[in-house]
Structures are given as C-alpha cells and as structure tokens.
Design an enzyme around this catalytic site. Structure first.
Site, PDB file in Angstrom:
ATOM      1  CG  HIS A  97       4.503  -2.223   0.434  1.00 30.10           C
ATOM      2  ND1 HIS A  97       3.315  -1.841   1.028  1.00 30.10           N
ATOM      3  CD2 HIS A  97       4.882  -1.168  -0.335  1.00 30.10           C
ATOM      4  CE1 HIS A  97       3.022  -0.614   0.663  1.00 30.10           C
ATOM      5  NE2 HIS A  97       3.931  -0.194  -0.163  1.00 30.10           N
ATOM      6  CG  ASP A 117       1.656   2.869  -1.192  1.00 25.77           C
ATOM      7  OD1 ASP A 117       1.793   3.783  -0.346  1.00 25.77           O
ATOM      8  OD2 ASP A 117       2.460   1.928  -1.324  1.00 25.77           O
ATOM      9  CD  GLU A 151       6.907   0.709   1.975  1.00 31.19           C
ATOM     10  OE1 GLU A 151       5.737   0.981   2.317  1.00 31.19           O
ATOM     11  OE2 GLU A 151       7.675   1.573   1.495  1.00 31.19           O
ATOM     12  CD  GLU A 152       2.858   2.337   3.093  1.00 28.60           C
ATOM     13  OE1 GLU A 152       3.632   3.302   3.263  1.00 28.60           O
ATOM     14  OE2 GLU A 152       2.237   2.170   2.036  1.00 28.60           O
ATOM     15  CG  ASP A 179       5.741   0.923  -3.029  1.00 30.87           C
ATOM     16  OD1 ASP A 179       6.334   1.322  -2.003  1.00 30.87           O
ATOM     17  OD2 ASP A 179       4.497   1.026  -3.174  1.00 30.87           O
ATOM     18  CG  HIS A 256       0.429   6.802   2.686  1.00 28.81           C
ATOM     19  ND1 HIS A 256       1.646   7.255   3.128  1.00 28.81           N
ATOM     20  CD2 HIS A 256       0.698   5.717   1.947  1.00 28.81           C
ATOM     21  CE1 HIS A 256       2.599   6.475   2.679  1.00 28.81           C
ATOM     22  NE2 HIS A 256       2.059   5.534   1.933  1.00 28.81           N
TER      23      HIS A 256
HETATM   24  N1  LIG Z   1       7.197   6.506   0.419  1.00 31.49           N
HETATM   25  C1  LIG Z   1       6.464   5.703  -0.500  1.00 31.49           C
HETATM   26  C2  LIG Z   1       5.650   6.473  -1.451  1.00 31.49           C
HETATM   27  C3  LIG Z   1       6.381   7.006  -2.532  1.00 31.49           C
HETATM   28  C4  LIG Z   1       7.479   6.339  -3.039  1.00 31.49           C
HETATM   29  C5  LIG Z   1       8.130   6.866  -4.129  1.00 31.49           C
HETATM   30  C6  LIG Z   1       7.652   8.035  -4.646  1.00 31.49           C
HETATM   31  I1  LIG Z   1       8.582   8.816  -6.231  1.00 31.49           I
HETATM   32  C7  LIG Z   1       6.561   8.699  -4.143  1.00 31.49           C
HETATM   33  C8  LIG Z   1       5.907   8.171  -3.063  1.00 31.49           C
HETATM   34  C9  LIG Z   1       5.481   4.837   0.178  1.00 31.49           C
HETATM   35  O1  LIG Z   1       4.555   5.287   0.808  1.00 31.49           O
HETATM   36  N2  LIG Z   1       5.692   3.571  -0.030  1.00 31.49           N
HETATM   37  O2  LIG Z   1       4.779   2.717   0.525  1.00 31.49           O
HETATM   38 ZN   LIG Z   2       3.033   3.957   1.047  1.00 26.85          ZN
HETATM   39 ZN   LIG Z   3       4.340   1.614  -1.115  1.00 29.50          ZN
END
Ligand SMILES: N[C@H](Cc1ccc(I)cc1)C(=O)NO
Ligand SMILES: [Zn+2]
Ligand SMILES: [Zn+2]
Length: 291
Positions: A97, A117, A151-152, A179, A256
């Site tokens: 993403h 991320d 995505e977020e 991701d 984040h």
């Molecule tokens: N929720 C996910 C972050 C995320 C995804 C998987 C794991 I394991 C830990 C954290 C996110 O912010 N994706 O952008």
């Molecule tokens: Zn994220």
């Molecule tokens: Zn992510």
C-alpha cells in the site's frame, strides 16, 4: 498446480536484486510529508510512483502502467501490468500500500514517513519490477503489481479494486501482499500469516522460500483481524498470502508515527530484500503456468 520449476530463470535474477535500490525507493517515498489518502503528499506519491514504474516499463508494449481512480478520495492506486503471452486471462497479483498515516487526525502537514509501513512493500515491488524488466521477462500469465491507496483507513483502495476484479469475473489465480517488510523484530525472517489467507498458497510460498532462500527461517502468526489488503482479495474469494516482517507481538512499534523512518530500521533494506526475492520467485513461478 504449485509446481516449482523455474530455477534456471529465477536464481540468476535473485543475485541481481539489491537492498540499496530498495532503500533508495523507501527514502524517496518517505520524503513526502505524508502519503495520506486525502493530502497533496498522497497524490504526489501516487504520481511519482506512476512515473517511476513507467520508466521501468520502458517502451515495452506488453507492459502498461495505470492509475486506478477512486471516486470518493483523491489518492489513486497505481497498477503495472505485464500482459501474459499465451495465458493472459489468468492473473497473478502482487500488492503493497502506497498510503501512510500518523494518527486519526492526519492532515496536510502531519509527518508520516511510513518507511516500513508501507514504503518498504512498495520499494520491494519496485525492485522486482526493475529486475524483471532488466531481464526482458515475459510471463505466460498476466502479472499485476499494485500500490494501493487508502489502506490505513479501512483497506479501502484494495477493496474497490478487488470488488471490480470480482465483478468482471477476472481469473486472479493468486495474490501476495507485502505490508511491512523491513523491521526484523523477531527470531524468524519471514512470518506467513494464516488468517484471511489461503492455506495451500501459504504452503506454496513456504516451499518457495525453502527452495530459493534456504537459509531463511520461517514462522507463522495471525492478525486476528483484517490487518492488510490481502483481506480485500480474500473477501472476494481469491487466494491470498501475506508474508510479514515479524510476529504480531514483535512488529515495528513505530508505525503510524513520525518515527517510522528508514533510519529507525537501520538505514538499510536487508530485511526487505528477503521479501523482494521471495516475491519475485512467487511472481515468476506462478506466472510461468500455461492455460
Ligand atoms: N494493521 C496494520 C499493521 C499491522 C499489520 C500486521 C501486524 I502482525 C501488525 C501490524 C497496518 O497498519 N497496516 O497498514
Ligand atoms: Zn499501517
Ligand atoms: Zn501497512
């Protein structure tokens, strides 16, 4: 049929892939104040990536790059397509993403570098595209590389795209989501997530790692919720896999926030390189099958 038989093609390509290339793309993407789905940074990043992927495509008529317009927000998803030779109706998807976030109040001036991320995922896909085009790779199946918007904020970009593919009855034979690939928070190298994914494709990916990256240690874990864009494809009945940087409890604690930077993942992309290599093997092996 998850046959692994493209070693002659894949092994030399793996050695051409470089962490430094992945790192540069992470820096380029995280240089935007943020890549949030409603800000100018989010739109700039989409346009930058479209241009970047277009230059990698070169003049090849079997490679197209497009931006997928989302009606209710400005950031566009970016899709690069290698049109298949004699089995183009069957489609392989690799995704990451494009957007980033730093809290629910993210706006124009909010710093959200999103290096891990998920610039790390987009950068991994970019290094795969670079390597495939440098080797004049031509798959039998169609292969689509996708950098999803939004995505977020609820997997919204991938949900729209996956729904549109399902509505068109597109025969997507498999989807891989990258991701967060650059923070090595746990003992194993690659963690295969078992929820919102397909068990037999997960086994195939495990076998790809054992074949092509035999020194890597494999773990499994689960999110417990729809934690990334693979869940959008799973929801439409497509087979998805999400290889992840660490176990859930050991994943990058700085995501984040303004501190999700390349420097905070060691100013190198050695961990991402493992994922880029695994995903190249996935693309070439799955893309090699005839009708
Ligand atoms: N929720 C996910 C972050 C995320 C995804 C998987 C794991 I394991 C830990 C954290 C996110 O912010 N994706 O952008
Ligand atoms: Zn994220
Ligand atoms: Zn992510």
């Amino acid at each position: 049929s998850y046959v692994i038989d493209q070693q002659a093609l894949i092994t030399p390509m793996l050695s051409q892939m470089q962490a430094s290339n992945i790192g540069q793309t992470i820096l380029d993407l995280s240089a935007n104040t943020n890549r949030y789905y409603t800000t100018s940074g989010g739109t700039n990043a989409s346009n930058w990536l479209k241009n970047r992927w277009s230059s990698l495509a070169g003049g090849r008529s079997d490679i197209t790059v497009e931006q997928f317009t989302h009606a209710s927000w400005p950031q566009k998803s970016v899709i690069l397509t290698f049109k298949g030779t004699d089995n183009a109706a069957q489609v392989v998807v690799l995704g990451a993403h494009l957007d980033s976030i730093a809290g629910s109040g993210t706006g124009e001036t909010t710093r959200a570098p999103g290096a891990d991320d998920d610039a790390s995922g987009v950068a991994s896909l970019t290094e795969i595209i670079r390597t495939l085009t440098a080797n004049n790779f031509k798959p039998r199946r169609t292969i689509k590389f996708m950098a999803y918007a939004a995505e977020e904020v609820g997997l919204r970009g991938s949900a729209e795209i996956a729904r549109s593919f399902a509505a068109a009855n597109t025969n997507v034979v498999g989807v891989m989501q990258l991701d967060m690939t650059n923070y090595k928070g746990a003992a194993n190298d690659i963690y295969i997530f078992t929820d919102y994914t397909d068990a037999s494709q997960n086994t195939f990916v495990t076998n790809l790692i054992k074949t092509y990256l035999p020194t890597l240690k494999i773990g499994t874990d689960r999110c417990g919720y729809a934690c990334s864009d693979h869940a959008s494809w799973n929801a439409q009945g497509y087979y998805a896999t999400m290889p992840f940087e660490a176990s859930f409890s050991s994943s990058n604690p700085r995501i984040h926030t303004a501190n999700d930077t390349y420097a905070n993942t060691g100013s190198n992309a050695e961990h991402s390189l493992k994922f880029a290599r695994m995903a190249l093997a996935y693309a070439v092996e799955l893309g090699a099958d005839g009708p």
